[in-house]
Scaffold this active site. Sequence first.
Site, PDB file in Angstrom:
ATOM      1  CG  ASP A 291      -2.167   0.913   0.924  1.00 22.11           C
ATOM      2  OD1 ASP A 291      -2.112   1.720  -0.033  1.00 22.11           O
ATOM      3  OD2 ASP A 291      -3.168   0.834   1.661  1.00 22.11           O
TER       4      ASP A 291
HETATM    5  C1  NOJ Z   1      -3.939   4.023   0.074  1.00 20.41           C
HETATM    6  C2  NOJ Z   1      -5.127   3.142   0.233  1.00 20.41           C
HETATM    7  O1  NOJ Z   1      -5.077   2.467   1.476  1.00 20.41           O
HETATM    8  C3  NOJ Z   1      -5.262   2.102  -0.859  1.00 20.41           C
HETATM    9  O2  NOJ Z   1      -6.456   1.410  -0.694  1.00 20.41           O
HETATM   10  C4  NOJ Z   1      -5.178   2.767  -2.203  1.00 20.41           C
HETATM   11  O3  NOJ Z   1      -5.367   1.820  -3.217  1.00 20.41           O
HETATM   12  C5  NOJ Z   1      -3.832   3.444  -2.315  1.00 20.41           C
HETATM   13  N1  NOJ Z   1      -3.719   4.457  -1.291  1.00 20.41           N
HETATM   14  C6  NOJ Z   1      -3.608   4.079  -3.680  1.00 20.41           C
HETATM   15  O4  NOJ Z   1      -4.392   5.173  -3.838  1.00 20.41           O
END
Ligand code: NOJ
Length: 762
Positions: A291
């Site tokens: 993430d």
């Molecule tokens: C953080 C989020 O937790 C995740 O779900 C998302 O896909 C990513 N950022 C990218 O935007």
Amino acid sequence: MKNISLLFILTAVFFSCKKEATVTSINDPITTKVDSLLAIMTLEEKVGQMNQYNGFWNVTGPAPKEGDAAARYDDLRNGRVGSMLNVTGVEEVRKVQKIAVEESRLGIPLIIGFDVIHGYKTISPIPLAEAASWNMELIRRSAEVAAREAAASGINWTFAPMVDISRDARWGRVMEGAGEDPYLGSLIAAARVTGFQGDDLSSPLTIAACAKHFAGYGFSEAGRDYNTVDVGTSTLYNTILPPFKAAKEAGVRTFMNSFNILNGIPATGNALLQRDILKGDWDFSGFVVSDWGTIDEMISHGYAKDGKDAALKAIKAGSDMDMESYHYLNHLKELVENGAVKEGLIDDAVRRILRLKFELGLFDDPYKYCDPEREQEIVGSDEHHAAVLEMAKNSIVLLKNENDLLPLKKEGLNIALIGPLADDKTSPLGNWRIAADDSTAVSVLEGLNAYDGNRITHRQGVKLIEGTPSFTRETLINTTDRSGISQAVAAARGKDAVIMVLGEHGFLSGEARSRASLDLPGLQQELLEAVYKVNKNVILVLMNGRPLTINWADKNIPAIVEAWQLGSESGHAIAQVLYGDHTPSGKLPMTFPKDVGQLPLYYNYMNTGRPNTNNPGEVFWSHYIDMENTPLYPFGHGLSYTSFKYDKLKISKDSIQDEEVLEVSFELTNTGERTGTETAQLYIRDHVASRTRPVKELKKFMQVILKPGETQTIIMTISEEDLAFYTDHNRWQAETGNFSIFIGGSSETSLDTSFYYKNNIF
Ligand code: NOJ
């Protein structure tokens, strides 16, 4: 000179790929192609494939810490980037793809990721709302529509579905999942993966999906986003992992790990999750993306001492691609060269990434998602609006409807429409709809105005928020400006009915939007009570991204419609329900608590050693002294404009063994005056087991449309698979013993019976 030699290398590789594909790898030509390409990659180029950059135009996490746009273009040129996120639109995507393909040494195309969570431009209801439909075909179709629009706009990979089970409505991201139940969550996970990916990943209208966040993210302590997660084996295997497994079984091509620590180890550095379970036990052949910045965050967690240590721990644990930490790019090469990381680990990660690029057909045509005519024709098409409208109508849950106040007559009524969300055209889009334009949803006011037989007087009453809220800024709630309340009260006085549209702004739920209170935010409760004083015929339409505590409304307001955030067609869907052109059929995928102090609250809880004995005056049992244990609205609850009766529950045998199937039958009758859809639910309870089991577990459900007076005999089956759980012997197994079966229209079921199961193998 350089170009000529590159051309030669590439031609030789692809020629040999094709040749070997036909000769040696009939079963898996992609493996051959991947291996051939890997063989000519430098270590630096391999590491480049494992690096994912944000596009700088659109940010969905803390602002990128390193580099600028120019430096990122250089990295693309130098083969230091395998994927980009947040680059959208065929023009922008073509621009970055062109650099990767035409200017880097090996010309490996980029995979382009984006958070296509509930629609791209044409927005579907938030995922929690869609889950309330319990309709897998509509949910699949919604993901398909989202994939078509995203793919037509240059994207080939979505960071969805989020399959985190969540039991704590304080967590802002409950809006993004399928609620609290692992069985319903698993079916929805599979439906969404199938919708995004279709049955041909190489089609220019499908995109790769990503099951996230692996794992445990929905169990953050106190519902505070990014917070610590500490769960036992039973919860991990029986509750958290099943939807991930279902996504894997449905063919999901990527997983995303998560921000949280799980039992002391950050998910990103968690080898048990990523290597042992996902890539080992489940034999997952796709790749794991971190993430946003989670490799770096292992330093803050106190698990890695610096960026190099974080890169080492993440790669060893099975994280294949680094989203916005730069630690793979900055340290992996050195870690391999000094022997800390075996190159085989890098090769494995790169193989997985390249495989998906081949599967998507990017090597055949890197610009296949970049056709401006297709973008023009597909994005926002009438067909897509029709699909999201259908999804929206079916996501609405009728929580309460005293004296059949709903549906409203279509003619001759004088109606007041009140509330800060009544004419809001942005909030219904919800959070996580970053490609959609603000103010593009149909408001409730517009939806009602599409019917012209009644007189509608609209007043805002109070503002919900201050300023213009956005995805990247905190949303401030109005707690002081009461100036519109008196006008709203005046408008409500003497009207035949008052429709009040209250709840949360779209940016009050979602990532980083945890709340410590679940009451109606700001001055809305005050407004509601003031209006109710002058007119009792209030219909409360709730727009919200999570369960709210609405005890006062439940006690006083005769009709309550849960309309979540329903997307582009929100107002049309709500008006059609209010006027009875669509009979509501949604059922809650998440328990509504009476008080935030009850959280986490869920229907499939464990009995405890001190359950309720119903002895008046008894003190020493598991309860609160100032609040009941029971919810305001239970999981599975949802009314209709008609009523249903459950009767004559029968089972085919009193006992079954091993793989024998038990048939459960009952009669369902429409006892009202309208045709309606009911979701009949079957729950079980395993009374004694090697690990304690929940008091109820959803195991089957069926949606049935019945005409007034019509009765249908419903048959559902139960077999070993439905009884199995992750036992104390660390395997999935159905254990011998007594089971109950419960049937009804919500988790507060009305009929029950029991049977015995014998497992002769264990
Ligand atoms: C953080 C989020 O937790 C995740 O779900 C998302 O896909 C990513 N950022 C990218 O935007």
